[in-house]
Scaffold this motif. Structure first.
Motif, short mmCIF file in Angstrom:
data_model
loop_
_atom_site.label_atom_id
_atom_site.label_comp_id
_atom_site.label_asym_id
_atom_site.label_seq_id
_atom_site.Cartn_x
_atom_site.Cartn_y
_atom_site.Cartn_z
N THR A 150 0.83 -1.20 0.00
CA THR A 150 0.00 0.00 0.00
C THR A 150 0.87 1.26 0.00
N SER A 151 2.01 1.23 0.66
CA SER A 151 2.86 2.43 0.60
C SER A 151 3.57 2.52 -0.76
N TRP A 152 3.82 1.38 -1.39
CA TRP A 152 4.38 1.36 -2.75
C TRP A 152 3.43 2.07 -3.73
N PHE A 153 2.13 1.95 -3.51
CA PHE A 153 1.13 2.56 -4.41
C PHE A 153 1.08 4.08 -4.26
N ARG A 154 1.64 4.60 -3.17
CA ARG A 154 1.38 5.99 -2.78
C ARG A 154 1.65 7.01 -3.90
N ASP A 155 2.76 6.87 -4.61
CA ASP A 155 3.06 7.84 -5.67
C ASP A 155 2.66 7.32 -7.05
N LYS A 156 1.88 6.24 -7.08
CA LYS A 156 1.55 5.64 -8.37
C LYS A 156 0.08 5.74 -8.73
N ILE A 157 -0.75 6.02 -7.74
CA ILE A 157 -2.19 5.92 -7.97
C ILE A 157 -2.89 7.05 -7.21
N GLY A 158 -3.98 7.56 -7.79
CA GLY A 158 -4.60 8.79 -7.30
C GLY A 158 -5.51 8.66 -6.10
N PHE A 159 -5.44 7.59 -5.38
CA PHE A 159 -6.22 7.48 -4.14
C PHE A 159 -5.45 6.58 -3.19
N GLN A 160 -5.83 6.63 -1.94
CA GLN A 160 -5.08 5.84 -0.97
C GLN A 160 -5.50 4.37 -1.00
N VAL A 161 -4.55 3.52 -1.29
CA VAL A 161 -4.83 2.08 -1.37
C VAL A 161 -4.67 1.46 0.01
N ARG A 162 -5.67 0.70 0.40
CA ARG A 162 -5.58 0.00 1.68
C ARG A 162 -5.96 -1.45 1.47
N SER A 163 -5.29 -2.32 2.17
CA SER A 163 -5.60 -3.74 2.03
C SER A 163 -6.85 -4.07 2.84
N VAL A 164 -7.40 -5.21 2.53
CA VAL A 164 -8.59 -5.66 3.23
C VAL A 164 -8.17 -6.73 4.23
N ASP A 165 -8.72 -6.67 5.41
CA ASP A 165 -8.42 -7.69 6.41
C ASP A 165 -9.47 -8.80 6.33
N LEU A 268 -15.95 -15.21 2.68
CA LEU A 268 -14.73 -14.41 2.91
C LEU A 268 -15.03 -12.92 2.89
N VAL A 269 -15.76 -12.51 1.85
CA VAL A 269 -16.04 -11.08 1.70
C VAL A 269 -16.97 -10.58 2.80
N ALA A 270 -17.93 -11.43 3.17
CA ALA A 270 -18.86 -11.02 4.23
C ALA A 270 -18.12 -10.78 5.54
N ASN A 271 -17.08 -11.56 5.78
CA ASN A 271 -16.36 -11.45 7.05
C ASN A 271 -15.16 -10.51 6.97
N ALA A 272 -14.89 -9.99 5.76
CA ALA A 272 -13.72 -9.12 5.59
C ALA A 272 -13.96 -7.76 6.22
N ARG A 273 -12.87 -7.17 6.70
CA ARG A 273 -12.96 -5.82 7.24
C ARG A 273 -12.36 -4.88 6.20
N ILE A 274 -13.23 -4.04 5.64
CA ILE A 274 -12.77 -3.08 4.64
C ILE A 274 -12.42 -1.79 5.35
N PRO A 275 -11.17 -1.33 5.19
CA PRO A 275 -10.72 -0.18 5.99
C PRO A 275 -11.41 1.11 5.60
N TYR A 276 -11.47 2.03 6.53
CA TYR A 276 -12.06 3.33 6.27
C TYR A 276 -10.99 4.29 5.78
#
Ligand SMILES: [Zn+2]
Length: 276
Positions: A150-165, A268-276
């Protein structure tokens, strides 16, 4: 016939859609099981109520009826474990929520309407997500640590990328690459689940696509399905044999495609935590 089987087919029974022999079996069970008989009474009352509300004061237009019945038909209950007392209630709650959402978006203000123009991009999006999963392009960054990606994406993509737990020990993060969904720049995250591959694509949708995906009428017209998994409602689309759960949160679309079976993926998706 046991309670679980009755519960599974009760909706169809109430709608008189069952074969006569199956209907007869359910009737026999209802005569001897008060729990299922109560469910039957309740479901009939609820459907009657919905029907009345739709019919009055003016008859609902044909396309609205169609959409509401589609919404009702699309509420699947995936949980097939032991019968739980709250089970039917969750089904009913999801069903009623869908109907209300559909009614709200169709009868509500223009803001709730979905521009037809947005539907084609939305369908293209689902196809793109499946294509991104199938393309098997290598990762650009190889790491088991989502934070590194996600920090690798920081200067590559126009929004903040966060992983899903995923809250699931069998899911492992493998890496990521910059990708594309339609005209949208996207982040593609790679996971393994046992022997299966799981792809998560996230991107920031333009306004019309965001609207199509956030309105229930839009999703219904997309042929989206709603599954109730362990009390969580998951919206998904199916294409080319793939199940594509779609979550929109804080203006970012998270779309999933995987080689695992539908039930496991939805869980999996139902139980995933999508970050804010
Ligand atoms: Zn029963």
């Amino acid at each position: 016939m046991d309670c679980r089987l009755v519960e599974k087919h009760l909706c169809a029974y109430v709608d008189a859609e069952l074969e006569p022999s199956a209907a007869l079996e359910i009737e026999q069970h209802l005569a001897s099981c008060s729990a299922c008989a109560d469910d039957n009474t309740f479901l009939r009352a609820l459907k009657g109520e919905l029907h009345e509300q739709l019919a009055a004061p003016a008859p609902a237009p044909g396309h609205l009826r169609l959409r509401v019945s589609e919404a009702l038909a699309q509420v699947h209950v995936i949980e097939e474990d032991e019968r739980q007392p709250s089970h039917l209630w969750m089904t009913v709650a999801a069903m009623a929520a869908s109907v209300l959402l559909v009614l709200g978006s169709v009868l509500g203000t223009d803001a709730g309407r979905v521009e037809t123009a947005a539907l084609a991009p939305a369908l293209d999006m689902v196809r793109d997500v499946v294509d991104r999963h199938k393309d098997e392009l290598p990762t650009e960054i190889n790491t088991q640590l989502p934070e590194q990606a996600t920090s690798w994406f920081r200067d590559k993509i126009g929004f903040q990328v966060r992983s899903v737990d995923f809250n699931e020990p069998s899911v492992h993060f493998l890496g990521a690459r910059v990708s594309q969904i339609g005209n949208h720049q996207a982040a593609k995250l790679y996971y393994s689940v046992g022997d299966s591959r799981l792809t998560l694509v996230m991107f920031k949708p333009n306004a019309s696509l965001a609207q199509a995906l956030s309105s229930d009428a839009g999703l219904t017209r997309l042929g989206a399905h709603h599954a109730l998994v362990g009390g969580h409602n998951v919206t998904y689309q199916t294409l080319q044999g793939y199940t594509v759960p779609i979550v929109q949160q804080n203006g970012i679309v998270y779309a999933f495609a995987g080689d695992l079976d539908q039930k496991s993926l939805l869980r999996l998706v139902a139980n995933a935590r999508i970050p804010y």
